[in-house]
Design an enzyme around this catalytic site. Structure first.
Site, PDB file in Angstrom:
ATOM      1  N   ARG A  32       0.406  -1.393   0.264  1.00 51.46           N
ATOM      2  CA  ARG A  32       0.233  -0.253   0.144  1.00 51.46           C
ATOM      3  C   ARG A  32       1.067   0.589  -0.346  1.00 51.46           C
ATOM      4  O   ARG A  32       1.536   2.015   1.124  1.00 51.46           O
ATOM      5  CB  ARG A  32      -1.348  -0.511   0.953  1.00 51.46           C
ATOM      6  N   SER A 101     -12.698  -4.018  -0.562  1.00 53.56           N
ATOM      7  CA  SER A 101     -13.201  -3.635   0.840  1.00 53.56           C
ATOM      8  C   SER A 101     -14.803  -3.209   0.951  1.00 53.56           C
ATOM      9  O   SER A 101     -15.748  -3.109   0.445  1.00 53.56           O
ATOM     10  CB  SER A 101     -12.418  -2.537   1.728  1.00 53.56           C
ATOM     11  N   LYS A 130      -5.969   5.520  10.473  1.00 48.29           N
ATOM     12  CA  LYS A 130      -6.918   5.973   9.717  1.00 48.29           C
ATOM     13  C   LYS A 130      -7.779   6.164   9.712  1.00 48.29           C
ATOM     14  O   LYS A 130      -8.242   5.356  10.502  1.00 48.29           O
ATOM     15  CB  LYS A 130      -6.548   5.713   7.814  1.00 48.29           C
TER      16      LYS A 130
END
Length: 210
Positions: A32, A101, A130
Site C-alpha cells: 500500500r 473492501s 486512518k
C-alpha cells in the site's frame, strides 16, 4: 472458489518489507503506497514484485489497478471508491485476482456484484491508522459476513493484533490482516511466525478477545 494462500495478510508501505516478511513465512502481502511520484511509485512496485517472486509471496497491490495490469501482478485490492473508475473487465482479462473492501451491507452487495476473489471487512476493532467513518464491526459481524459470502474468502482487518487474530478465524474469517502489528513491532519477522502459529486451525478457539 480459490482459497487465499495464507491465513495471515500483512499490509506494508515499502517493498523491502516483502523480503523481510516473506522470508519469515508470509505468503500474502499487500503493498500500500501513498503520495509517491509516478516514477518512484512504479519503481517501488517493480521492486516489490521482484521480491515477491524471489520469496514465493503473492503480492497484492492496493489501488493502482492499471500498474498492476502492466506489471503482471497477482492481486489488486480496491476500495469502494476505486470501483467507480476501475476497468473491471480489463482486470479480469489480465488474470488479476480481485479483493474489495466492505464496511456495510450495501458495500458488501456491491462487492459481491463484481465477483471478487475475496472481500475484506473492517475495521473489526478501532484503528488509529486512518480516520474512518465506520465504527468497529466486531467479531459478530465477521460471523454474519461469512454466512452471507459462503465459500468466498473473507479477510478481517482493522485493529487486529496477535492476541485478537485467533478470534477472527474462529468467527469465520479465512484470513487476518494488519499493518501495525507487523511492521511497527520490534521483531516483524518474529511477529509473522507468531501469527502463523496463532492462526493454525488446531490453535484457534471460539473465544472472544477484546
Amino acid at each position: 472458489m480459490r482459497a487465499l494462500p495464507s491465513r495471515i495478510y500483512p499490509v506494508v508501505d515499502r517493498a523491502d518489507w516483502v523480503a523481510t516478511l516473506g522470508q519469515a513465512g508470509a505468503k500474502l502481502i499487500q503493498l500500500r503506497l501513498k503520495d509517491m511520484a509516478e516514477d518512484a511509485l512504479r519503481a517501488e512496485i517493480r521492486r516489490g514484485a521482484a521480491l515477491a517472486r524471489t520469496h514465493g509471496v503473492s503480492l497484492v497491490l492496493n489501488d493502482y489497478w492499471r500498474i498492476a495490469i502492466e506489471e503482471g501482478l497477482d492481486f489488486i485490492h480496491l476500495g469502494q471508491e476505486d470501483l467507480d473508475e476501475a476497468d473491471l473487465p480489463a482486470i479480469r482479462r489480465a488474470g488479476l485476482r480481485l479483493g474489495v473492501s466492505t464496511h456495510s451491507h450495501d458495500e458488501l452487495q456491491r462487492a459481491l456484484d463484481v465477483r471478487p476473489d475475496y472481500v475484506a471487512l473492517g475495521p473489526v476493532w478501532p484503528t488509529k491508522l486512518k480516520k474512518m467513518p465506520w465504527g468497529p464491526q466486531g467479531v459478530e459481524r465477521l460471523r454474519e459476513w461469512k454466512r452471507l459470502v459462503g465459500d468466498l474468502p473473507l479477510v478481517a482487518i482493522g485493529g487486529i493484533t496477535l492476541a485478537r487474530a485467533p478470534s477472527c478465524i474462529a468467527a469465520g474469517a479465512d484470513c487476518v490482516s494488519a499493518v501495525s502489528d507487523f511492521i511497527r513491532m520490534p521483531d516483524p519477522a518474529g511477529q509473522v511466525r507468531a501469527w502463523l502459529d496463532a492462526t493454525r486451525p488446531a490453535d484457534v478457539t471460539g473465544g472472544t478477545i477484546t
